[in-house]
Scaffold this motif. Structure first.
Motif, PDB file in Angstrom:
ATOM      1  N   ASN A  87       0.858  -1.186   0.000  1.00  0.00           N
ATOM      2  CA  ASN A  87       0.000   0.000   0.000  1.00  0.00           C
ATOM      3  C   ASN A  87       0.899   1.242   0.000  1.00  0.00           C
ATOM      4  O   ASN A  87       1.138   1.860   1.038  1.00  0.00           O
ATOM      5  N   LEU A  88       1.405   1.601  -1.179  1.00  0.00           N
ATOM      6  CA  LEU A  88       2.395   2.675  -1.300  1.00  0.00           C
ATOM      7  C   LEU A  88       1.748   3.969  -1.796  1.00  0.00           C
ATOM      8  O   LEU A  88       0.873   3.940  -2.666  1.00  0.00           O
ATOM      9  N   ASP A  89       2.229   5.081  -1.281  1.00  0.00           N
ATOM     10  CA  ASP A  89       1.842   6.378  -1.835  1.00  0.00           C
ATOM     11  C   ASP A  89       2.484   6.520  -3.208  1.00  0.00           C
ATOM     12  O   ASP A  89       3.452   5.821  -3.535  1.00  0.00           O
ATOM     13  N   PRO A  90       1.990   7.426  -4.062  1.00  0.00           N
ATOM     14  CA  PRO A  90       2.480   7.520  -5.436  1.00  0.00           C
ATOM     15  C   PRO A  90       3.985   7.765  -5.551  1.00  0.00           C
ATOM     16  O   PRO A  90       4.649   7.171  -6.413  1.00  0.00           O
ATOM     17  N   THR A  92       6.476   7.071  -3.338  1.00  0.00           N
ATOM     18  CA  THR A  92       7.227   5.885  -2.911  1.00  0.00           C
ATOM     19  C   THR A  92       7.096   4.765  -3.937  1.00  0.00           C
ATOM     20  O   THR A  92       8.081   4.089  -4.263  1.00  0.00           O
ATOM     21  N   ARG A  93       5.898   4.587  -4.474  1.00  0.00           N
ATOM     22  CA  ARG A  93       5.719   3.542  -5.479  1.00  0.00           C
ATOM     23  C   ARG A  93       6.581   3.800  -6.703  1.00  0.00           C
ATOM     24  O   ARG A  93       7.199   2.882  -7.254  1.00  0.00           O
ATOM     25  N   ASN A 150       2.120  -0.152   4.409  1.00  0.00           N
ATOM     26  CA  ASN A 150       2.170   1.247   3.996  1.00  0.00           C
ATOM     27  C   ASN A 150       3.564   1.604   3.496  1.00  0.00           C
ATOM     28  O   ASN A 150       4.506   0.792   3.598  1.00  0.00           O
ATOM     29  N   GLY A 151       3.696   2.826   2.978  1.00  0.00           N
ATOM     30  CA  GLY A 151       4.967   3.243   2.390  1.00  0.00           C
ATOM     31  C   GLY A 151       6.108   3.292   3.376  1.00  0.00           C
ATOM     32  O   GLY A 151       7.239   2.904   3.056  1.00  0.00           O
TER      33      GLY A 151
END
Length: 309
Positions: A87-90, A92-93, A150-151
């Motif tokens: 579940n990464l923020d944009p 970090t992804r 999460n990130g």
């Protein structure tokens, strides 16, 4: 004249085979006679970590791994255990996806130079990362640490892996004989070092932040992970977290430690034995476990399990 022409044609065919990609981004490798057996073994050994990084970053960013992205590079090795999309923020992804494709390139570069071996069995499950974190903390976290949640968790989990490969490449370079092998390792080291620096910088920015739901800061996580790697590596101080005692900081004048290094800010080195002790998580190069439950592959890794190298 016939002999000369035959030799020229054979050489051209070899060059064509080496330089031609097949579907899936794999190449046919013709053994390089200029590489010594020791160089070949030393270049193959890092594939264990490159496979690990590629799969972890691909699964975390895309939700699938090498079997979808570059199946021929796996050479039929078993799929990893427990990989899933994080579940990464944009931002970090995007960074992790860049890392993922870089690792695919690393695998290709090594396997273009030496034969290599199939992807070993890898454990990138949340359970495995939770065990590593529990060992670092010296007590079980509740709920168990989940790198995919999460990130921030994924970055902390990422802190565990690339730095080990970085120190391995630093340790390998002086042992290599050929210029070709040294050039490849230098190039791999440059990118692995940059990946580690990016991860450390992103975590350093949040060093004092408490990781939820634990009453533990980001800096504490990194310090404990580094302490664990020092302990099971069994070769003294070769790992440092984001905040260190003043005497361990650059020139003994600062406790912030966004890039780890020795008293002269030169990167630490590790031997294959140390690498295996750490990635197995057992403190022994002869007892598989951790990220490589069936053990590493290649002559060097196998020698510690089945006989002296």
């Amino acid at each position: 004249m016939l002999t000369y022409l035959t030799s020229a044609i054979f050489t051209s065919l070899l060059l064509l085979l080496v330089s031609t990609k097949s579907k899936g981004d794999e190449v046919l490798v013709i053994p390089n006679p200029s590489l010594s057996p020791s160089d070949i073994d030393l270049l193959e050994f890092p594939l264990n970590l490159e496979y690990l990084e590629a799969e972890f970053f691909l699964w975390g960013s895309l939700g699938y791994g090498l079997d979808m992205v570059a199946p021929n590079l796996t050479a039929g090795g078993p799929p990893p255990i427990g990989g899933k999309k994080a579940n990464l923020d944009p931002v970090t992804r995007d960074i992790i996806l860049q890392f993922a494709y870089q690792e695919v390139g690393h695998l290709r570069a090594i396997k273009r130079t030496v034969k290599g071996f199939p992807r070993p069995l890898l454990d990138i499950s949340a359970d495995n990362f939770a065990k590593i974190i529990n060992n670092a903390m010296k007590y079980p976290l509740y709920p168990p640490f989940d790198p995919y949640a999460n990130g921030l968790n994924f970055l902390i989990a990422s802190y565990i892996i690339p730095y080990v490969g970085l120190t391995g490449y630093v340790g390998t370079n002086p042992k290599l004989q050929s210029a070709q092998a040294k050039r490849l390792v230098a190039g791999l080291l440059g990118v692995e070092s940059a990946q580690d620096a990016v991860i450390r910088a992103l975590l350093h920015e949040r060093a004092s932040l408490k990781v939820q739901p634990y009453d533990i800061t980001v800096a504490d996580f990194t310090n404990r992970i580094s302490d664990l790697r020092n302990d099971i590596g069994k070769q003294g101080l070769k790992d440092e977290g984001l905040i260190v005692p003043l005497e361990l900081g650059a020139e003994g004048k600062i406790s912030g430690n966004v890039i780890a290094g020795d008293r002269d800010s030169v990167a630490y080195d590790r031997s294959p034995e140390e690498i295996l002790r750490i990635v197995y998580g057992t403190g022994s190069e002869s007892i598989p476990g951790g990220f490589l439950p069936w053990g590493g592959d290649g002559q060097i890794a196998r020698s510690y399990t089945y006989g002296k190298y």
